[in-house]
Design an enzyme around this catalytic site. Structure first.
Site, PDB file in Angstrom:
ATOM      1  N   CYS A 220      -2.998 -89.369  13.256  1.00  0.00           N
ATOM      2  CA  CYS A 220      -2.311 -88.047  13.458  1.00  0.00           C
ATOM      3  C   CYS A 220      -3.385 -86.910  13.798  1.00  0.00           C
ATOM      4  CB  CYS A 220      -1.564 -87.713  12.206  1.00  0.00           C
ATOM      5  SG  CYS A 220      -0.786 -85.883  12.224  1.00  0.00           S
ATOM      6  N   ASN A 221      -3.143 -86.319  14.997  1.00  0.00           N
ATOM      7  CA  ASN A 221      -4.036 -85.470  15.519  1.00  0.00           C
ATOM      8  C   ASN A 221      -3.837 -84.325  14.547  1.00  0.00           C
ATOM      9  OD1 ASN A 221      -4.802 -86.874  17.777  1.00  0.00           O
ATOM     10  ND2 ASN A 221      -2.690 -86.603  18.503  1.00  0.00           N
ATOM     11  N   THR A 222      -2.693 -83.785  14.181  1.00  0.00           N
ATOM     12  CA  THR A 222      -2.653 -82.669  13.424  1.00  0.00           C
ATOM     13  C   THR A 222      -3.337 -82.737  11.970  1.00  0.00           C
ATOM     14  OG1 THR A 222      -0.576 -81.917  14.234  1.00  0.00           O
ATOM     15  CG2 THR A 222      -1.166 -81.220  11.953  1.00  0.00           C
TER      16      THR A 222
ATOM     17  N   CYS B  55      -0.571 -87.227  21.660  1.00  0.00           N
ATOM     18  CA  CYS B  55       0.313 -87.366  20.270  1.00  0.00           C
ATOM     19  C   CYS B  55       0.313 -88.782  20.028  1.00  0.00           C
ATOM     20  CB  CYS B  55       1.454 -86.458  20.485  1.00  0.00           C
ATOM     21  SG  CYS B  55       2.812 -86.947  19.044  1.00  0.00           S
TER      22      CYS B  55
END
Length: 280
Positions: free
Chosen positions: A70-72, A177
Site C-alpha cells: 500500500c503506497n499510503t 496504486c
C-alpha cells in the site's frame, strides 16, 4: 513459514498473487481492514495505528516477514514499522515503479489516487527517480474504490477518464496504486498500442523472498502441479475470507481456490500486452 501482508483492501492481492506464484509453499496471512477502508482518505495517525496493530497481530501469529502493499501506508508508517520489528524480521514497503519507467521511456504518466497525485511524496519520488524524463500526473478518482467493490462498470468509466487525461506521447504508464494491476487488461485496452505499464507488485514479492534469504526455494516451473501453503484472512481483526469482490479478478479467484497462481493471472513488472485470464 508465514509472510503477512497488510492493506485496507484489495491492494494487497497482486503482491499476494506474486508470492503465491513464486513461492507456493509459503503460508500467507492477509490482514485487511474493511472497517477502516480506504486508508487513502484517513489521517496519518489513523493509518499508523491500524498498520501497527495489524503488524503486531501478524508477529504474534508467527509471521516471519511483514509486507505493506500500500503506497499510503508505506509513506505514512513504514519507518515506524521498521524501527519496531527490524532487524528481527524484514519489513518490505511499496514504491511506485517510477525509476524503471523513466529509465525505459521517453515520457511517463503516473496514474494514482487523487490524494497521492497531490502529495509531496509523489513529487519527491518523481524528483528523485525520473532523471529528467517528463512525467505527467494523472489522478484517477474513484478507480481504487471501484476495484475494491468489484464494480466493473465504475472501473471502466474511471479508466476511460484517466486515459483521456494521459498525454498522447506517453509511452510508459506507472500504476501508482496497488489496486490498479487488478484491472491492467482494461487499462491497456484504453491506451495506445505500444504503451508499457509499470507496476511494483512483482518487485515487492521478489524483494520479500530475497529478505528471507531464499528460504522458500526456487521459483516453480509453469504448468507443474504445486503444493501450496495456507491463505489466512483477517478482516479488521476478525477471521474471514477474501471479500467477494476479489473473485472478480483472476488472481483473486486463484487465491480463494487455494491453488497455485499461474503467471497468466498476474501483471508482470512491465507489460504491453493484455493479461490473459486463465479459464474458470
Amino acid at each position: 513459514m508465514t509472510v503477512a501482508l497488510i492493506d485496507s483492501g484489495l491492494g494487497l492481492v497482486p503482491t499476494t498473487g506474486w508470492l503465491r506464484h513464486l513461492a507456493p509453499r509459503l503460508d500467507l496471512l492477509l490482514l485487511m481492514d474493511p472497517d477502516g477502508a480506504p486508508w487513502g482518505s484517513r489521517t496519518a495517525s489513523y493509518v499508523t495505528d491500524r498498520l501497527l496493530a495489524a503488524a503486531r497481530t501478524a508477529v504474534a501469529r508467527g509471521a516471519r516477514a511483514l509486507v505493506v502493499p500500500c503506497n499510503t501506508a508505506t509513506v505514512t508508517a513504514i519507518d515506524l514499522l521498521r524501527r519496531e520489528f527490524e532487524p528481527d524480521l524484514p519489513v518490505v514497503g511499496t514504491v511506485p515503479a517510477v525509476k524503471p519507467a523513466a529509465a525505459a521511456g521517453r515520457s511517463v504518466a503516473v496514474w494514482a489516487t487523487v490524494r497521492t497525485t497531490a502529495s509531496a511524496y509523489q513529487e519527491r519520488l518523481i524528483a528523485d527517480f525520473a532523471n529528467g524524463t517528463p512525467v505527467a500526473r494523472v489522478a484517477c478518482p474513484g478507480l481504487a474504490e471501484a476495484i475494491d467493490h468489484g464494480d466493473k462498470d465504475a472501473a471502466t468509466a474511471a479508466i476511460a477518464a484517466a486515459a483521456e487525461r494521459t498525454p498522447a506521447d506517453c509511452d510508459s504508464v506507472v500504476l501508482g496504486c496497488t489496486h490498479y494491476p487488478l484491472v491492467a487488461p482494461q487499462i491497456l485496452e484504453r491506451l495506445p498500442a505500444g504503451v508499457t505499464l509499470y507496476d511494483s507488485a512483482e518487485a515487492v514479492a521478489r524483494q520479500t523472498l530475497r529478505r528471507l534469504n531464499g528460504a522458500v526455494g526456487a521459483e516453480p516451473a509453469e504448468g507443474a502441479g504445486q503444493a501450496v501453503g495456507a491463505v489466512d484472512v483477517q478482516l479488521s481483526g476478525r477471521p474471514g475470507v477474501l471479500p467477494a469482490a476479489a473473485l472478480v479478478y483472476p488472481v483473486g479467484r486463484a487465491l480463494a481456490s487455494g491453488t497455485w497462481v499461474p503467471r497468466a493471472a498476474l501483471m508482470s513488472a512491465a507489460t504491453r500486452l493484455p493479461v490473459t485470464a486463465p479459464a474458470n
